[in-house]
Design a protein around this motif. Structure first.
Motif, PDB file in Angstrom:
ATOM      1  N   GLY A 296      -6.538  21.742   2.148  1.00 52.25           N
ATOM      2  CA  GLY A 296      -7.513  23.169   2.894  1.00 52.25           C
ATOM      3  C   GLY A 296      -9.014  23.161   2.263  1.00 52.25           C
ATOM      4  O   GLY A 296      -9.896  24.125   2.438  1.00 52.25           O
ATOM      5  N   ILE A 297      -9.017  22.388   1.430  1.00 49.34           N
ATOM      6  CA  ILE A 297     -10.750  22.308   1.152  1.00 49.34           C
ATOM      7  C   ILE A 297     -11.555  21.653   2.319  1.00 49.34           C
ATOM      8  O   ILE A 297     -11.391  21.089   2.452  1.00 49.34           O
ATOM      9  N   GLN A 298     -12.890  22.902   2.074  1.00 46.72           N
ATOM     10  CA  GLN A 298     -13.822  23.099   2.750  1.00 46.72           C
ATOM     11  C   GLN A 298     -14.862  22.017   2.025  1.00 46.72           C
ATOM     12  O   GLN A 298     -15.584  21.168   3.609  1.00 46.72           O
ATOM     13  N   GLU A 299     -15.617  22.024   0.803  1.00 46.40           N
ATOM     14  CA  GLU A 299     -16.173  20.728   0.561  1.00 46.40           C
ATOM     15  C   GLU A 299     -16.473  20.369  -0.491  1.00 46.40           C
ATOM     16  O   GLU A 299     -15.400  21.206  -1.533  1.00 46.40           O
ATOM     17  N   GLY A 300     -16.386  18.943  -0.059  1.00 43.77           N
ATOM     18  CA  GLY A 300     -15.684  17.565  -1.384  1.00 43.77           C
ATOM     19  C   GLY A 300     -16.746  16.876  -0.607  1.00 43.77           C
ATOM     20  O   GLY A 300     -17.232  16.153   0.394  1.00 43.77           O
ATOM     21  N   ALA A 301     -15.872  15.865  -1.883  1.00 41.48           N
ATOM     22  CA  ALA A 301     -15.919  14.721  -1.850  1.00 41.48           C
ATOM     23  C   ALA A 301     -14.580  13.781  -2.366  1.00 41.48           C
ATOM     24  O   ALA A 301     -14.187  14.389  -3.124  1.00 41.48           O
ATOM     25  N   VAL A 302     -13.774  12.497  -2.195  1.00 36.80           N
ATOM     26  CA  VAL A 302     -13.237  12.161  -2.582  1.00 36.80           C
ATOM     27  C   VAL A 302     -13.732  10.407  -2.624  1.00 36.80           C
ATOM     28  O   VAL A 302     -14.157   9.799  -0.865  1.00 36.80           O
ATOM     29  N   VAL A 303     -13.474   9.443  -3.805  1.00 35.33           N
ATOM     30  CA  VAL A 303     -13.745   8.014  -3.459  1.00 35.33           C
ATOM     31  C   VAL A 303     -12.171   7.586  -4.063  1.00 35.33           C
ATOM     32  O   VAL A 303     -11.629   7.935  -5.004  1.00 35.33           O
ATOM     33  N   VAL A 304     -11.803   6.608  -3.861  1.00 40.17           N
ATOM     34  CA  VAL A 304     -10.841   5.491  -4.044  1.00 40.17           C
ATOM     35  C   VAL A 304     -11.633   4.151  -4.070  1.00 40.17           C
ATOM     36  O   VAL A 304     -12.220   3.441  -3.374  1.00 40.17           O
ATOM     37  N   LEU A 305     -11.422   3.507  -5.310  1.00 40.43           N
ATOM     38  CA  LEU A 305     -12.898   2.468  -5.250  1.00 40.43           C
ATOM     39  C   LEU A 305     -11.695   1.421  -5.952  1.00 40.43           C
ATOM     40  O   LEU A 305     -10.449   2.097  -6.574  1.00 40.43           O
ATOM     41  N   ASP A 306     -11.106  -0.186  -5.088  1.00 38.62           N
ATOM     42  CA  ASP A 306     -10.375  -0.977  -5.779  1.00 38.62           C
ATOM     43  C   ASP A 306     -10.769  -1.429  -7.577  1.00 38.62           C
ATOM     44  O   ASP A 306     -11.817  -1.280  -7.540  1.00 38.62           O
ATOM     45  N   ALA A 307      -9.653  -1.296  -8.197  1.00 36.32           N
ATOM     46  CA  ALA A 307      -9.717  -1.196  -9.551  1.00 36.32           C
ATOM     47  C   ALA A 307     -10.785  -2.346 -10.264  1.00 36.32           C
ATOM     48  O   ALA A 307     -11.393  -2.854 -11.373  1.00 36.32           O
ATOM     49  N   ALA A 308      -9.950  -3.554  -9.766  1.00 34.88           N
ATOM     50  CA  ALA A 308     -10.152  -4.868 -10.167  1.00 34.88           C
ATOM     51  C   ALA A 308     -11.793  -5.419  -9.110  1.00 34.88           C
ATOM     52  O   ALA A 308     -12.538  -5.847 -10.067  1.00 34.88           O
ATOM     53  N   THR A 309     -12.524  -4.629  -7.952  1.00 34.34           N
ATOM     54  CA  THR A 309     -13.429  -4.968  -7.303  1.00 34.34           C
ATOM     55  C   THR A 309     -14.709  -4.189  -7.659  1.00 34.34           C
ATOM     56  O   THR A 309     -15.524  -4.708  -7.275  1.00 34.34           O
ATOM     57  N   ALA A 310     -14.431  -3.125  -7.866  1.00 27.99           N
ATOM     58  CA  ALA A 310     -15.205  -1.338  -7.636  1.00 27.99           C
ATOM     59  C   ALA A 310     -15.601  -1.926  -6.252  1.00 27.99           C
ATOM     60  O   ALA A 310     -15.651  -1.124  -5.414  1.00 27.99           O
ATOM     61  N   ASP A 311     -14.969  -2.389  -5.087  1.00 28.45           N
ATOM     62  CA  ASP A 311     -14.793  -1.983  -3.759  1.00 28.45           C
ATOM     63  C   ASP A 311     -13.651  -1.015  -2.765  1.00 28.45           C
ATOM     64  O   ASP A 311     -13.407  -0.367  -3.450  1.00 28.45           O
ATOM     65  N   VAL A 312     -14.487   0.018  -2.004  1.00 31.26           N
ATOM     66  CA  VAL A 312     -15.027   1.262  -1.466  1.00 31.26           C
ATOM     67  C   VAL A 312     -13.525   0.819  -0.511  1.00 31.26           C
ATOM     68  O   VAL A 312     -13.194  -0.360   0.776  1.00 31.26           O
ATOM     69  N   ARG A 313     -12.070   1.760  -1.027  1.00 27.21           N
ATOM     70  CA  ARG A 313     -10.607   1.184  -0.163  1.00 27.21           C
ATOM     71  C   ARG A 313     -11.177   2.956   0.960  1.00 27.21           C
ATOM     72  O   ARG A 313     -10.406   2.643   1.291  1.00 27.21           O
ATOM     73  N   ALA A 314     -11.406   3.390   0.188  1.00 22.24           N
ATOM     74  CA  ALA A 314     -12.111   4.476   0.812  1.00 22.24           C
ATOM     75  C   ALA A 314     -13.027   5.257   0.722  1.00 22.24           C
ATOM     76  O   ALA A 314     -13.333   5.886  -0.718  1.00 22.24           O
ATOM     77  N   MET A 315     -13.206   6.417   1.502  1.00 21.77           N
ATOM     78  CA  MET A 315     -14.380   7.027   1.125  1.00 21.77           C
ATOM     79  C   MET A 315     -14.312   8.573   2.021  1.00 21.77           C
ATOM     80  O   MET A 315     -14.868   8.010   3.225  1.00 21.77           O
ATOM     81  N   ILE A 316     -13.974   9.584   1.251  1.00 23.62           N
ATOM     82  CA  ILE A 316     -13.703  10.763   2.485  1.00 23.62           C
ATOM     83  C   ILE A 316     -14.958  11.679   2.000  1.00 23.62           C
ATOM     84  O   ILE A 316     -15.212  12.674   1.113  1.00 23.62           O
ATOM     85  N   SER A 317     -16.426  12.067   3.173  1.00 20.92           N
ATOM     86  CA  SER A 317     -16.994  13.826   2.735  1.00 20.92           C
ATOM     87  C   SER A 317     -16.078  14.187   3.452  1.00 20.92           C
ATOM     88  O   SER A 317     -15.451  14.496   4.930  1.00 20.92           O
ATOM     89  N   MET A 318     -16.630  15.797   2.666  1.00 21.32           N
ATOM     90  CA  MET A 318     -16.047  17.197   3.602  1.00 21.32           C
ATOM     91  C   MET A 318     -16.675  18.245   3.699  1.00 21.32           C
ATOM     92  O   MET A 318     -17.958  18.517   1.899  1.00 21.32           O
ATOM     93  N   PRO A 319     -17.127  19.402   4.870  1.00 23.56           N
ATOM     94  CA  PRO A 319     -16.606  19.115   5.650  1.00 23.56           C
ATOM     95  C   PRO A 319     -16.130  17.631   6.353  1.00 23.56           C
ATOM     96  O   PRO A 319     -17.922  16.548   6.289  1.00 23.56           O
TER      97      PRO A 319
END
Length: 606
Positions: free
Chosen positions: A275-298
């Protein structure tokens, strides 16, 4: 006739003969040699262009490069069946045969529309067009519709596969970006011959990777479905439709991102359910810092971007007031400069008595060490600590940890571009503004707890965790790992690299100490609700006070990693503009994300 007159006539004849010879040679050059040469700015010869000048059609594929996730799963580019309506000579008002009328009625029934609406769109502008049913995008046909339409005869409508770039769903992949028509970029088969009646408007990258990789993504030309027309622009029925496409086997290019499409889509679903309306989520691979997921809301749909709204912007790379997650920086500065000893204690009674600063716990935490103050996120402990630090020490430590500067992957002179960046319009964030003096103790104390002018992006926050896991070495997160030609050969590799600070890095001992303290946040501090998570996790919570249109609101953060025993992912969660006193949604979402990652991880631990 005198000799001078004869000489003049001879010279004139020779000049005329020379001019005629030059014209004949030029005509021979055009007809024999130049006619087969590629016209500058196109991929076609003059002979092909002269034929295309007499054709009208639709674009089935722009020829633009496509994106995949790091496992090769397509993120853009889906072949879908569409209906192409070519202008026809017969009309119901001018004696359509019963057979043609029956075919037209059947087509309308198959398309789930009425004959009048079909006719109106069919005859609009009297040019070939894709069936849209009055919408902005072509209607995608089902397999059943394709089969039924192909059984019709002499209806003047044809089923063809068209490359659709994005699907219709709402997505949080603002990092990928979207396309927009550029008025100064029109591609037409006759653009280099004379004025065009029907140019093919080409869309180019307007944001995200679509924009930063535009010179590589634009391709070498579209795939067109055309019909031959008369000088008056009427379709010649005896000439069948034909498909014209570039023949270079290297194009279009394929960009392999670092994102895991399954994780991206599943976490988008989790974020929606929260139910979150505004914000963001970032998931990085701990070994490489590669972005595995990046979500922006809305979330948004790249097919219908409204410039006046903010949903198309990527909040994961925009600065936000960090609140108590910035205490990681203050603690690191204190440990590096030894301004606080491990045995030293502070007393918190809930009020500090200066600059309006108070602790979030009404009657205070009592007597605390710095480690306990970190776990309990005690403002009083960090205010006292900040008094012993200079603003410059806070800035240097932030820089050493990859804050207050852009840290996304970039490189100069790559792929023919002066500079190639993975993150479009990445904010640098900041520790303080230039108007804040070093001697301003109030500003320094507010900065030490992540308030005042401090800004951190969710990407920087997640990468801060990776930096600590790498003993203080700052990595440059990637969104792209390589670009391939259409035939599979590698065009461009984008290797991992670091993003070091000119001030150096924190010591491995400090990094290890902070990771231990982050574990204490979960076992004995503000993150106790995470004790029941499927993985053993560690992190730091944060709540920042902000103001929006005169209303006092909060930003909520939780950043951390898991599993503690063998870190696989670093995660940053930001929930923006939450009413004061609300439950900590960022911590709850962090747990849901970590529980999901524990379920899908092939090597779950703890």
């Amino acid at each position: 006739m005198n000799v001078h007159l004869k000489r003049r006539i001879f010279v004139a004849c020779m000049l005329l003969t020379g001019v005629l010879a030059v014209l004949l040679l030029r005509l021979a050059w055009i007809q024999i040699i130049q006619v087969n040469q590629v016209v500058p700015g196109t991929t076609r010869s003059l002979r092909e262009m002269s034929v295309l000048q007499r054709e009208r059609g639709v674009m089935l594929d722009s020829g633009r490069g496509q994106f995949t996730d790091y496992k090769g799963k397509p993120l853009t580019g889906t072949l879908q069946w569409v209906l192409v309506l070519f202008p026809h000579q017969h009309a119901t008002s001018s004696g359509t045969t019963r057979h043609a009328e029956s075919q037209l009625n059947q087509l309308a029934a198959i398309l789930h529309t009425d004959v009048m609406k079909l006719q109106q769109e069919w005859e609009q502008d009297h040019t070939p067009r894709l069936w849209t049913a009055g919408n902005q995008q072509p209607v995608v046909l089902s397999d059943s519709q394709v089969t039924q339409i192909r059984q019709l005869q002499d209806v003047g409508a044809y089923v063809y596969p068209m490359m659709s770039r994005y699907d219709q769903r709402y997505t949080g992949m603002q990092w990928l970006g979207y396309l927009a028509e550029q008025p100064d970029r029109l591609i037409s088969p006759t653009a280099h011959i004379n004025e065009v009646k029907q140019p093919f408007a080409m869309k180019s990258g307007a944001a995200g990777l679509e924009r930063t990789l535009e010179p590589l993504m634009m391709g070498i030309g579209p795939t067109l479905l055309t019909r031959m027309v008369t000088g008056a622009g009427e379709v010649i029925p005896e000439m069948q439709p034909r498909v014209i496409a570039p023949t270079n086997s290297h194009y279009p290019l394929r960009v392999e991102t670092t994102v895991d499409a399954d994780i991206q889509q599943d976490l988008e679903a989790i974020a929606k359910r929260s139910g979150i309306q505004e914000g963001a989520v970032v998931v990085l691979d701990a070994a490489t810092a590669d972005v595995r997921a990046m979500i922006s809301m809305p979330m948004y749909t790249p097919l219908h971007v409204e410039p006046t709204q903010s949903s198309w912007a990527n909040r994961a790379i925009q600065g936000a007031v960090p609140g108590s997650i910035f205490k990681i920086v203050t603690a690191a500065a204190a440990l590096e400069t030894h301004v606080v000893s491990s045995r030293e204690t502070f007393h918190c009674n809930g009020e500090w008595g200066k600059y309006g600063l108070s602790c979030w716990k009404e009657h205070g935490h009592g007597t605390l060490h710095l480690e306990e103050g970190f776990a309990q996120s005690c403002n009083i402990v960090f205010a006292e600590t900040a008094r012993r630090l200079s603003m410059e020490q806070l800035e240097r430590t932030a820089d050493a940890l990859g804050l207050a500067r852009t840290i996304g992957w970039e490189s100069k002179h790559v792929g023919g571009m002066p500079i190639l960046r993975h993150f479009d319009h990445e904010d640098a964030g900041r520790v303080r503004t230039t108007a804040v003096f070093s001697q301003d103790e109030g500003a320094k104390v507010q900065t030490s707890i992540g308030q005042r002018d401090t800004l951190v992006t969710p990407l920087q926050a997640a990468n801060l965790i990776v930096t600590l896991l790498h003993e203080g070495k700052v990595s440059a997160p990637r969104l792209v790992q390589r670009i391939r030609y259409a035939d599979g050969d590698t065009m461009l590799e984008m290797p991992l690299h670091d993003s070091p600070s000119h001030t150096g890095q924190i010591s491995p001992a400090t990094a290890h100490q902070l990771l231990k303290w982050m574990r204490g946040v979960v076992t004995n501090g503000t993150g106790k609700t995470l004790q029941q998570a499927k993985w053993h996790v560690a992190g730091k919570s944060g709540t920042a006070q902000v103001e929006l249109r005169g209303h006092k609101l909060n930003h909520q953060w939780f950043i951390g990693y898991g599993p503690v025993e063998n870190p696989q992912y670093a995660v940053a969660v930001l929930v923006q503009h939450v009413a004061p006193g609300s439950s900590h949604q960022a911590t709850a979402l962090f747990r849901n994300i970590m529980d999901y990652l524990a379920e899908v991880s092939p090597s779950s631990a703890g």
